[in-house]
Scaffold this active site. Structure first.
Site, PDB file in Angstrom:
ATOM      1  N   TYR A   1      -3.400   1.874   1.702  1.00 30.39           N
ATOM      2  CA  TYR A   1      -3.478   2.531   1.886  1.00 30.39           C
ATOM      3  C   TYR A   1      -3.476   4.437   1.919  1.00 30.39           C
ATOM      4  O   TYR A   1      -3.790   4.937   3.123  1.00 30.39           O
ATOM      5  CB  TYR A   1      -2.252   3.045   0.212  1.00 30.39           C
ATOM      6  CG  TYR A   1      -1.975   4.376   0.437  1.00 30.39           C
ATOM      7  CD1 TYR A   1      -0.549   4.416   0.533  1.00 30.39           C
ATOM      8  CD2 TYR A   1      -3.052   5.499  -0.379  1.00 30.39           C
ATOM      9  CE1 TYR A   1       0.828   5.345   0.022  1.00 30.39           C
ATOM     10  CE2 TYR A   1      -1.812   6.438  -0.871  1.00 30.39           C
ATOM     11  CZ  TYR A   1      -0.502   6.187  -0.483  1.00 30.39           C
ATOM     12  OH  TYR A   1       0.619   7.712  -0.738  1.00 30.39           O
TER      13      TYR A   1
ATOM     14  N   ASN B   1       8.334  11.332   4.607  1.00 32.47           N
ATOM     15  CA  ASN B   1       8.297  10.926   3.179  1.00 32.47           C
ATOM     16  C   ASN B   1       7.649   9.972   3.060  1.00 32.47           C
ATOM     17  O   ASN B   1       7.639   8.926   1.608  1.00 32.47           O
ATOM     18  CB  ASN B   1       8.914  11.375   2.337  1.00 32.47           C
ATOM     19  CG  ASN B   1       8.598  11.301   0.237  1.00 32.47           C
ATOM     20  OD1 ASN B   1       7.728  11.651  -0.019  1.00 32.47           O
ATOM     21  ND2 ASN B   1       9.742  10.666  -0.182  1.00 32.47           N
TER      22      ASN B   1
ATOM     23  N   SER C   1      -1.964  12.318   1.842  1.00 31.32           N
ATOM     24  CA  SER C   1      -2.273  11.670   0.227  1.00 31.32           C
ATOM     25  C   SER C   1      -3.661  12.474   0.237  1.00 31.32           C
ATOM     26  O   SER C   1      -4.292  12.063   1.222  1.00 31.32           O
ATOM     27  CB  SER C   1      -1.971  10.023  -0.164  1.00 31.32           C
ATOM     28  OG  SER C   1      -3.160   9.445  -1.401  1.00 31.32           O
TER      29      SER C   1
ATOM     30  N   VAL D   1      12.850   2.984   8.563  1.00 30.07           N
ATOM     31  CA  VAL D   1      11.990   3.771   9.162  1.00 30.07           C
ATOM     32  C   VAL D   1      10.544   2.351   9.716  1.00 30.07           C
ATOM     33  O   VAL D   1      10.134   2.969  11.106  1.00 30.07           O
ATOM     34  CB  VAL D   1      10.812   4.250   8.579  1.00 30.07           C
ATOM     35  CG1 VAL D   1      11.834   5.812   7.456  1.00 30.07           C
ATOM     36  CG2 VAL D   1       9.817   4.155   7.566  1.00 30.07           C
TER      37      VAL D   1
ATOM     38  N   LYS E   1      -2.546   6.870   5.124  1.00 31.42           N
ATOM     39  CA  LYS E   1      -2.175   8.337   5.335  1.00 31.42           C
ATOM     40  C   LYS E   1      -3.570   9.489   6.047  1.00 31.42           C
ATOM     41  O   LYS E   1      -3.372  10.384   6.366  1.00 31.42           O
ATOM     42  CB  LYS E   1      -2.360   8.011   3.895  1.00 31.42           C
ATOM     43  CG  LYS E   1      -1.467   7.702   2.925  1.00 31.42           C
ATOM     44  CD  LYS E   1      -0.354   8.196   3.045  1.00 31.42           C
ATOM     45  CE  LYS E   1       0.939   7.607   2.569  1.00 31.42           C
ATOM     46  NZ  LYS E   1       2.614   8.525   2.777  1.00 31.42           N
TER      47      LYS E   1
ATOM     48  N   ALA F   1      -6.028   4.579   4.028  1.00 30.64           N
ATOM     49  CA  ALA F   1      -6.644   5.191   5.992  1.00 30.64           C
ATOM     50  C   ALA F   1      -5.837   5.019   7.517  1.00 30.64           C
ATOM     51  O   ALA F   1      -5.365   5.189   8.024  1.00 30.64           O
ATOM     52  CB  ALA F   1      -6.800   2.772   6.579  1.00 30.64           C
TER      53      ALA F   1
END
Length: 256
Positions: free
Chosen positions: A161, A96, A148, A70, A165, A163
């Site tokens: 992670y 996802n 999350s 992606v 999300k 930041a």
């Protein structure tokens, strides 16, 4: 009471990062309800078994296995083109695909930071923008982003992670406002701990999904199938009055 409004029967859905865990549960759930699904991740050897199992089962929906990174915009365009070629439409996108690792902020390298932001945030941007361009000209659609709780309130040793999300959550709200006029619904899910292999390996969580009882409210870890339930709701007409929202699903609040 009718339940038809919760159905995705006859729709076509791309679910990124669907070779295992939450993504796998989502494609299985959608196919069970009659949707055609594209199972995709970075390794074809991981997605083919999932697609084969769906196609060999009695689920009414069909599955296409497709390898896609992606973070590669050209690869995402190829993914959308292959989906339309195979099934004739693209109605649902579930972003996802994600990645993370634990490290104190002082120990995160620049490359580590960029990698996590690229997969979680830039990947969501690439897929959403390209899919929305198709949806705009073909009757609209629905996009569900996976964030999350770390993106809602932060998380120790997960600043990179969290930041990324948090960016997904804000992107959801903004993108939804921009694309609503094109009949595209965009919403987001922010899960807490879910019993997947990734969570067990990264965080040392020992809970196995098979041992979790859905009939028990007193828990702080969920099953992938429970996230699939919420995803189907947001991908269905039942959520027609929800636009740009982030739904937190994390079980019992931890009260101090």
């Amino acid at each position: 009471m009718t339940t038809d409004q919760f159905s995705v029967d006859g729709q076509t859905a791309i679910v990124t990062g669907s070779s295992s865990g939450i993504g796998k549960s989502i494609v299985e759930r959608f196919a069970e309800d009659g949707a055609n699904v594209v199972v995709t991740s970075r390794e074809m050897e991981n997605v083919e078994p999932v697609a084969d199992e769906i196609n060999e089962s009695e689920r009414p929906g069909n599955a296409l296995a497709f390898e896609c990174d992606v973070t590669d915009r050209d690869a995402v365009q190829e993914l959308v083109d292959a989906t339309v070629d195979e099934f004739g439409s693209l109605d649902i996108l579930v972003n996802n695909a994600g990645a993370g690792f634990q490290a104190p902020p002082t120990e995160i390298t620049e490359n580590g930071w960029k990698t996590i932001v690229d997969i979680n945030l830039h990947g969501t941007f690439h897929c959403s923008q390209i899919a929305a361009e198709y949806m705009k000209d073909n009757g609209g659609g629905r996009i569900v982003n996976l964030a999350s709780v770390a993106g809602v309130r932060g998380s120790k040793t997960m600043s990179h992670y969290g930041a990324a999300k948090a960016g997904v959550i804000n992107f959801t709200t903004s993108f939804a406002a921009d694309r609503a006029e094109d009949d595209i619904w965009v919403n987001c899910i922010a899960p807490g701990l879910v019993a997947t292999e990734g969570v067990r390996s990264q965080m040392g969580v020992e809970d196995d999904a098979g041992g979790i009882e859905r009939t028990t409210p007193d828990r702080t870890i969920g099953k992938p199938e429970e996230i699939a339930d919420l995803t189907q709701f947001l991908a269905s007409p039942a959520s027609s009055y929800m636009v740009g929202e982030t739904v937190t699903i994390k079980g019992l609040p931890r009260l101090e």
